[in-house]
Design a protein around this motif. Structure first.
Motif, PDB file in Angstrom:
ATOM      1  N   GLU A 114      -1.359   5.366   1.652  1.00 43.90           N
ATOM      2  CA  GLU A 114      -2.332   5.917   0.703  1.00 43.90           C
ATOM      3  C   GLU A 114      -1.743   5.887  -0.698  1.00 43.90           C
ATOM      4  OE1 GLU A 114      -3.124  10.109   0.950  1.00 43.90           O
ATOM      5  OE2 GLU A 114      -1.115  10.555   1.681  1.00 43.90           O
ATOM      6  N   LYS A 115      -2.618   5.935  -1.676  1.00 41.40           N
ATOM      7  CA  LYS A 115      -2.208   6.038  -3.076  1.00 41.40           C
ATOM      8  C   LYS A 115      -2.099   7.526  -3.397  1.00 41.40           C
ATOM      9  CE  LYS A 115      -1.764   3.807  -7.153  1.00 41.40           C
ATOM     10  NZ  LYS A 115      -0.842   2.710  -7.408  1.00 41.40           N
ATOM     11  N   ASN A 116      -0.884   8.046  -3.416  1.00 39.36           N
ATOM     12  CA  ASN A 116      -0.661   9.484  -3.583  1.00 39.36           C
ATOM     13  C   ASN A 116       0.424   9.678  -4.631  1.00 39.36           C
ATOM     14  OD1 ASN A 116       0.208  12.200  -3.298  1.00 39.36           O
ATOM     15  ND2 ASN A 116      -0.499  12.247  -1.181  1.00 39.36           N
ATOM     16  N   LYS A 117       0.004   9.928  -5.870  1.00 43.15           N
ATOM     17  CA  LYS A 117       0.946  10.034  -6.988  1.00 43.15           C
ATOM     18  C   LYS A 117       1.917  11.186  -6.790  1.00 43.15           C
ATOM     19  CE  LYS A 117       1.159  10.470 -12.023  1.00 43.15           C
ATOM     20  NZ  LYS A 117       0.361  10.638 -13.274  1.00 43.15           N
ATOM     21  N   GLY A 118       1.411  12.343  -6.343  1.00 44.18           N
ATOM     22  CA  GLY A 118       2.263  13.508  -6.152  1.00 44.18           C
ATOM     23  C   GLY A 118       3.355  13.253  -5.128  1.00 44.18           C
ATOM     24  N   LEU A 119       3.001  12.627  -4.005  1.00 43.44           N
ATOM     25  CA  LEU A 119       3.978  12.322  -2.976  1.00 43.44           C
ATOM     26  C   LEU A 119       4.975  11.281  -3.476  1.00 43.44           C
ATOM     27  CD1 LEU A 119       5.141  12.402  -0.128  1.00 43.44           C
ATOM     28  CD2 LEU A 119       3.314  10.833   0.602  1.00 43.44           C
ATOM     29  N   ALA A 120       4.482  10.266  -4.187  1.00 40.51           N
ATOM     30  CA  ALA A 120       5.372   9.233  -4.714  1.00 40.51           C
ATOM     31  C   ALA A 120       6.417   9.843  -5.645  1.00 40.51           C
ATOM     32  CB  ALA A 120       4.562   8.162  -5.441  1.00 40.51           C
ATOM     33  N   GLU A 121       5.995  10.790  -6.471  1.00 43.75           N
ATOM     34  CA  GLU A 121       6.936  11.430  -7.397  1.00 43.75           C
ATOM     35  C   GLU A 121       8.007  12.206  -6.641  1.00 43.75           C
ATOM     36  OE1 GLU A 121       4.381  13.700  -9.902  1.00 43.75           O
ATOM     37  OE2 GLU A 121       3.924  12.008 -11.250  1.00 43.75           O
ATOM     38  N   VAL A 173      13.459   1.678  -1.764  1.00 45.10           N
ATOM     39  CA  VAL A 173      12.170   1.044  -2.028  1.00 45.10           C
ATOM     40  C   VAL A 173      11.050   1.911  -1.471  1.00 45.10           C
ATOM     41  CG1 VAL A 173      10.711  -0.988  -1.653  1.00 45.10           C
ATOM     42  CG2 VAL A 173      13.187  -1.269  -1.890  1.00 45.10           C
ATOM     43  N   ILE A 174      10.009   2.123  -2.284  1.00 45.12           N
ATOM     44  CA  ILE A 174       8.785   2.774  -1.820  1.00 45.12           C
ATOM     45  C   ILE A 174       7.666   1.745  -1.919  1.00 45.12           C
ATOM     46  CG2 ILE A 174       7.130   4.642  -2.191  1.00 45.12           C
ATOM     47  CD1 ILE A 174       9.386   6.174  -3.615  1.00 45.12           C
ATOM     48  N   ALA A 175       7.015   1.459  -0.807  1.00 42.13           N
ATOM     49  CA  ALA A 175       5.884   0.520  -0.791  1.00 42.13           C
ATOM     50  C   ALA A 175       4.622   1.319  -0.534  1.00 42.13           C
ATOM     51  CB  ALA A 175       6.079  -0.534   0.292  1.00 42.13           C
TER      52      ALA A 175
END
Length: 354
Positions: free
Chosen positions: A141-148, A158-160
């Protein structure tokens, strides 16, 4: 593959899902990530038909139920040099409409906490880099909070994550792991080169898009499987059967009337004859030549109004709605036919639909 592979639970999506999973297994994928919804569909398939599923943010009892892994380890080799690689994968949450039974079955946990917990179980400190190991996390999923949150873990390389554009993208970050999007619709593969000694300079990890072009050699096994998928849609009559696809009503009780009605005498006969000379005038024939006329995903762009109650069903039942006809751009014509001063709707005027 970070997933998700499908975004619906209808019959076509299920057939497509089986085809995707078979293909990825045949291509010897090491790991794939699924969404919470896909796990519910996957539960109906045989484990022998599946590539390795990695579900890091799923509780252990549920992983056993779905025969999924919490992580995957692989040794990368180049000559005598070796590098241990660890892959974690995070499934997106079930939708709000999910039942309590479905939530209990899937048992997804807090994703960032699950990554830390999994790393700790492998004696890896999330707060320290790991020179002897390449660690990759995929997100469905596209999750900005989790990516941060993930980018604040030095142990990760690496985060894909799923993107919104067809082309994969490299997301610039001054610190933390490299972050890439996977692109959409299988048009590209993301390649990341890992130079020797990359830990001394993480920015040396090199990102590259590889476009999947028509001149790539086709795999006979997968082509055969896709043909089987098309045959299943023909047998199920997905386009023609009124019950297999949700059909939308048109606003104000309007209906499609067909190309011939538009080109009738005293109306738009000259325009109709010119249309017959253009490629849009035989758009359905291009599908029939490659046996794709039973695929709703293809038919919707080669006929008129397939997704609507009065739209295309088959060349036999609705011959005047075959091809990219007048109403594809100008909207349904019944109201206009009854009153020529009735304006066409503008909702159908965007070419970007197709």
């Amino acid at each position: 593959d970070a997933g998700p592979l499908i975004d619906k639970e209808d019959l076509q999506s299920r057939l497509k899902f089986e085809t995707f999973l078979f293909s990825l297994k045949h291509l010897n994928y090491d790991a794939i990530g699924l969404s919470g919804e896909e796990l519910l569909v996957k539960n109906e398939l045989k484990p022998s038909e599946l590539p390795p599923l990695v579900m890091t943010n799923m509780a252990e009892p549920a992983r056993q139920t779905f025969e999924a892994l919490g992580y995957l380890q692989k040794t990368l080799a180049a000559g005598e040099e070796q590098l241990d690689c660890l892959v974690l994968s995070l499934a997106r949450e079930l939708p709000a409409s999910a039942t309590d039974h479905q939530k209990k079955l899937v048992q997804l946990q807090d994703s960032a906490a699950a990554v830390k917990e999994m790393l700790a179980s492998l004696n890896i400190d999330p707060e320290k880099s790991t020179p002897d190991r390449l660690i990759v996390v995929t997100m469905s999923e596209k999750n900005k909070g989790l990516a941060e949150k993930l980018q604040q873990m030095p142990a990760l390389d690496v985060i894909a994550t799923v993107g919104t554009a067809d082309e994969p993208e490299l997301c610039e970050a001054k610190t933390g792991p490299v972050m890439v999007t996977t692109g959409r619709l299988g048009k590209y593969i993301v390649r990341i080169d890992v130079p020797f000694g990359y830990r001394d300079n993480p920015s040396q990890l090199r990102f590259q898009r590889i476009a999947i072009e028509e001149d790539f050699e086709k795999d006979a096994v997968i082509v055969s499987r896709i043909d089987d998928y098309q045959l299943q849609m023909q047998i199920e009559q997905l386009v023609e059967d009124e019950t297999k696809i949700v059909r939308q009503p048109l606003e104000g009780g309007n209906r499609f009337v067909g190309n011939v009605s538009c080109g009738a005498a005293d109306c738009h006969e000259d325009i109709y004859q010119k249309w017959r000379e253009f490629r849009h005038g035989y758009a359905l024939e291009t599908l029939e030549k490659v046996n794709r006329q039973y695929d709703p995903s293809c038919i919707s762009c080669h006929t008129v109004g397939m997704a609507y109650e009065s739209g295309f069903r088959s060349r036999e039942k609705t011959p005047d709605l075959a091809d990219v006809g007048c109403e594809m751009c100008h909207g349904p014509g019944e109201k206009h036919q009854q009153d020529v001063y009735e304006e066409y709707q503008t909702v159908f005027t965007a070419c970007e639909q197709c």
